[in-house]
Design a protein around this motif. Structure first.
Motif, PDB file in Angstrom:
ATOM      1  N   THR A  62      28.969  14.304 100.752  1.00  0.00           N
ATOM      2  CA  THR A  62      29.642  13.734  99.590  1.00  0.00           C
ATOM      3  C   THR A  62      31.139  14.019  99.622  1.00  0.00           C
ATOM      4  O   THR A  62      31.967  13.133  99.351  1.00  0.00           O
ATOM      5  N   ILE A  63      31.506  15.246  99.966  1.00  0.00           N
ATOM      6  CA  ILE A  63      32.927  15.604 100.020  1.00  0.00           C
ATOM      7  C   ILE A  63      33.638  14.806 101.102  1.00  0.00           C
ATOM      8  O   ILE A  63      34.719  14.249 100.887  1.00  0.00           O
ATOM      9  N   VAL A  64      33.022  14.730 102.276  1.00  0.00           N
ATOM     10  CA  VAL A  64      33.633  14.006 103.388  1.00  0.00           C
ATOM     11  C   VAL A  64      33.786  12.527 103.047  1.00  0.00           C
ATOM     12  O   VAL A  64      34.830  11.909 103.300  1.00  0.00           O
ATOM     13  N   ARG A  65      32.752  11.945 102.452  1.00  0.00           N
ATOM     14  CA  ARG A  65      32.826  10.526 102.096  1.00  0.00           C
ATOM     15  C   ARG A  65      33.864  10.276 101.010  1.00  0.00           C
ATOM     16  O   ARG A  65      34.576   9.264 101.031  1.00  0.00           O
ATOM     17  N   LEU A  80      34.032  13.003 120.106  1.00  0.00           N
ATOM     18  CA  LEU A  80      35.428  12.603 120.214  1.00  0.00           C
ATOM     19  C   LEU A  80      35.599  11.488 121.242  1.00  0.00           C
ATOM     20  O   LEU A  80      36.342  10.521 121.009  1.00  0.00           O
ATOM     21  N   LEU A  81      34.919  11.599 122.370  1.00  0.00           N
ATOM     22  CA  LEU A  81      35.029  10.563 123.399  1.00  0.00           C
ATOM     23  C   LEU A  81      34.469   9.236 122.907  1.00  0.00           C
ATOM     24  O   LEU A  81      35.067   8.171 123.132  1.00  0.00           O
ATOM     25  N   ALA A  82      33.318   9.281 122.225  1.00  0.00           N
ATOM     26  CA  ALA A  82      32.745   8.047 121.682  1.00  0.00           C
ATOM     27  C   ALA A  82      33.679   7.422 120.649  1.00  0.00           C
ATOM     28  O   ALA A  82      33.858   6.202 120.595  1.00  0.00           O
ATOM     29  N   MET A  83      34.298   8.258 119.836  1.00  0.00           N
ATOM     30  CA  MET A  83      35.246   7.764 118.827  1.00  0.00           C
ATOM     31  C   MET A  83      36.443   7.090 119.489  1.00  0.00           C
ATOM     32  O   MET A  83      36.831   5.973 119.112  1.00  0.00           O
ATOM     33  N   LEU A  84      37.023   7.735 120.483  1.00  0.00           N
ATOM     34  CA  LEU A  84      38.196   7.183 121.140  1.00  0.00           C
ATOM     35  C   LEU A  84      37.872   5.900 121.899  1.00  0.00           C
ATOM     36  O   LEU A  84      38.680   4.973 121.935  1.00  0.00           O
ATOM     37  N   GLN A 100      42.740  16.728 105.442  1.00  0.00           N
ATOM     38  CA  GLN A 100      41.588  17.306 104.759  1.00  0.00           C
ATOM     39  C   GLN A 100      40.335  17.238 105.625  1.00  0.00           C
ATOM     40  O   GLN A 100      39.568  18.205 105.710  1.00  0.00           O
ATOM     41  N   LEU A 101      40.118  16.100 106.272  1.00  0.00           N
ATOM     42  CA  LEU A 101      38.932  15.961 107.120  1.00  0.00           C
ATOM     43  C   LEU A 101      39.000  16.886 108.322  1.00  0.00           C
ATOM     44  O   LEU A 101      37.989  17.492 108.725  1.00  0.00           O
ATOM     45  N   VAL A 102      40.174  17.024 108.920  1.00  0.00           N
ATOM     46  CA  VAL A 102      40.336  17.944 110.049  1.00  0.00           C
ATOM     47  C   VAL A 102      40.121  19.384 109.595  1.00  0.00           C
ATOM     48  O   VAL A 102      39.503  20.187 110.319  1.00  0.00           O
ATOM     49  N   ASP A 103      40.602  19.733 108.419  1.00  0.00           N
ATOM     50  CA  ASP A 103      40.384  21.086 107.904  1.00  0.00           C
ATOM     51  C   ASP A 103      38.897  21.372 107.728  1.00  0.00           C
ATOM     52  O   ASP A 103      38.420  22.473 108.029  1.00  0.00           O
ATOM     53  N   ILE A 104      38.164  20.390 107.217  1.00  0.00           N
ATOM     54  CA  ILE A 104      36.719  20.569 107.045  1.00  0.00           C
ATOM     55  C   ILE A 104      36.045  20.764 108.401  1.00  0.00           C
ATOM     56  O   ILE A 104      35.180  21.639 108.569  1.00  0.00           O
ATOM     57  N   ASP A 147      33.054  11.470 111.858  1.00  0.00           N
ATOM     58  CA  ASP A 147      32.594  10.110 111.563  1.00  0.00           C
ATOM     59  C   ASP A 147      33.561   9.394 110.639  1.00  0.00           C
ATOM     60  O   ASP A 147      33.882   8.207 110.837  1.00  0.00           O
ATOM     61  N   GLU A 148      34.036  10.094 109.605  1.00  0.00           N
ATOM     62  CA  GLU A 148      35.009   9.499 108.697  1.00  0.00           C
ATOM     63  C   GLU A 148      36.358   9.302 109.393  1.00  0.00           C
ATOM     64  O   GLU A 148      37.023   8.276 109.198  1.00  0.00           O
ATOM     65  N   VAL A 149      36.754  10.279 110.206  1.00  0.00           N
ATOM     66  CA  VAL A 149      37.999  10.145 110.963  1.00  0.00           C
ATOM     67  C   VAL A 149      37.932   8.921 111.874  1.00  0.00           C
ATOM     68  O   VAL A 149      38.912   8.182 112.035  1.00  0.00           O
ATOM     69  N   HIS A 150      36.770   8.703 112.481  1.00  0.00           N
ATOM     70  CA  HIS A 150      36.566   7.546 113.362  1.00  0.00           C
ATOM     71  C   HIS A 150      36.874   6.241 112.632  1.00  0.00           C
ATOM     72  O   HIS A 150      37.635   5.394 113.122  1.00  0.00           O
TER      73      HIS A 150
END
Length: 421
Positions: free
Chosen positions: A181-184, A387-391, A303-307, A327-330
């Motif tokens: 919930t927080i991440v979303r 990370l590789l899949a995201m990039l 914020q997402l990176v901190d989490i 996932d959210e960063v992606h």
């Protein structure tokens, strides 16, 4: 100094002070409870006066005598102050949990929650309302007795509303402390900021060659740059016939006396800036105690990176939560990669470049999103493959000018993953 393709009228309208005022209003935790209390106080003073007009005509109103009214209102006063203290305690525990387990920067999500503000507001308003109405009950049984039936019935209805809000609040708190919930929530707010920034921008344009500044407006205070009112700066620059260059980016800290805005043109030696109101220039660059999401896309990524970093720490050791943050960063990076970098130039109505605003580009956002997570999660089984899949996916959606930095970042992730094995 003429620059083609800068920011259009939509951007000029969006970067104005009303948005900053709205952000301040939403972040003030006390404002909605104070409004509820003021409304309750007004109702508690007015309804007893109206009771003689309508009290005998409505069958569903309170029918007890003065003793019953006092007993009911006293019970409401005692119960509501106790429940309000309980709600405050639950809120503090939730804030402590979110701060220690996720990041102190996500606390603003709780403080901005309208349900939390409304719950505390209705609880305190019910307590205040019942306390004020209690003074309107006069006498005992007999000719001189007065019971404000309409007002007492209002107190009963407020109790019912408080019960409903208490149930909703408990559900809200139990859901809001979940990692997903927080991440979303952070991701949704960042997506809104990205959409607003991309909607405001016109076609990309390089900053004009300004050269050395003729004068510098220095900050009168200290804080983090929360927003830049580019429209106000453009009007000031047009009247003075100059170009204003905002030196710090949104989200950066500015110390007292530090350079804030460089002025190019329209100066007089020894007298500072000619025709430019320095106080108005300072007022167009908002400084706050902490970063906000009004214009700061990087703050959402922060914020997402901190989490993710907190989840990858040895004390927590929760790589699954880190992957949820990625996932959210992606999704955010994919949106940023498919759009040009924001234009630093703001023009006036005649098309003349008037303001240059330093802004983070896609490469800056990519570094923020990947480097720290890779540093802390290179040895993790889950993080480097994610990370590789995201990039790979972001590279597929990226504009041509963003592909080089993505390929370099992907090569670095592969190298770090190989060393981690």
């Amino acid at each position: 100094m003429a620059v083609r393709h800068a920011v259009g009228p939509r951007q000029t309208a969006a970067m104005t002070s009303p948005g900053r005022v709205g952000e301040r209003v939403r972040s003030r935790f006390w404002l909605l409870p104070a409004a509820c209390c003021a409304t309750a106080l007004a109702a508690a003073l007015v309804l007893p006066e109206l009771d003689e007009l309508v009290g005998d005509d409505l069958f569903f109103l309170f029918e007890g005598g003065p003793a019953g009214a006092r007993s009911l209102l006293s019970s409401i006063v005692t119960a509501m102050i106790s429940v309000t203290g309980l709600v405050f305690s639950i809120t503090v525990v939730a804030l402590q949990l979110a701060s220690s387990q996720f990041s102190p920067r996500v606390l603003r999500t709780y403080l901005r929650s309208r349900l939390t503000q409304l719950t505390l507001g209705v609880f305190t308003a019910t307590f205040l309302y019942a306390l004020v109405v209690l003074r309107s009950v006069r006498g005992d049984a007999g000719a001189g007795a007065f019971v404000p039936r309409l007002a007492v019935t209002g107190a009963f209805l407020l109790v019912l509303a408080s019960v409903a809000l208490f149930i909703a609040y408990i559900h809200h708190i139990t859901q809001s402390i979940r990692a997903s919930t927080i991440v979303r929530s952070v991701g949704d707010e960042t997506r809104s900021t990205i959409a607003a920034v991309q909607e405001q921008d016109g076609e990309p344009a390089p900053a004009p060659p300004l050269g050395p500044a003729d004068a510098v407006v220095r900050s009168a205070g200290h804080g983090v740059v929360t927003a830049v009112d580019a429209a106000a700066l453009a009007r000031l620059a047009r009247r003075a016939g100059c170009v204003l260059h905002v030196l710090p980016r949104v989200g950066e800290f500015v110390a007292t006396g530090a350079p804030l805005v460089a002025v190019h043109g329209s100066t007089s030696a020894g007298t500072g800036v000619e025709g430019v109101d320095e106080d108005a220039v300072r007022g167009a660059v908002g400084l706050g105690r902490e970063r906000s999401m009004e214009q700061d896309v990087a703050f959402g990524l922060r914020q997402l990176v901190d989490i993710a970093e907190r989840a990858l720490s040895p004390g927590v050791n929760d790589p699954t939560t880190a992957v949820q943050a990625l996932d959210e960063v992606h999704d955010l990076l994919r949106r940023l990669a498919g759009a040009p970098d924001p234009s630093p130039v703001v023009r006036d109505e005649e098309g003349t470049a008037r303001v240059v605003v330093e802004r983070a580009g896609f490469a800056d956002h990519l570094d923020l999103a990947v480097d720290e997570v890779l540093h802390h999660g290179a040895d993790s089984v889950q993080v480097p493959p994610r990370l590789l899949a995201m990039l790979d996916d972001v590279l597929d959606a990226a504009r041509p000018e963003h592909r080089a930095v993505l390929e370099a970042k992907r090569a670095r992730v592969r190298e770090a993953a190989g060393r981690g094995r």
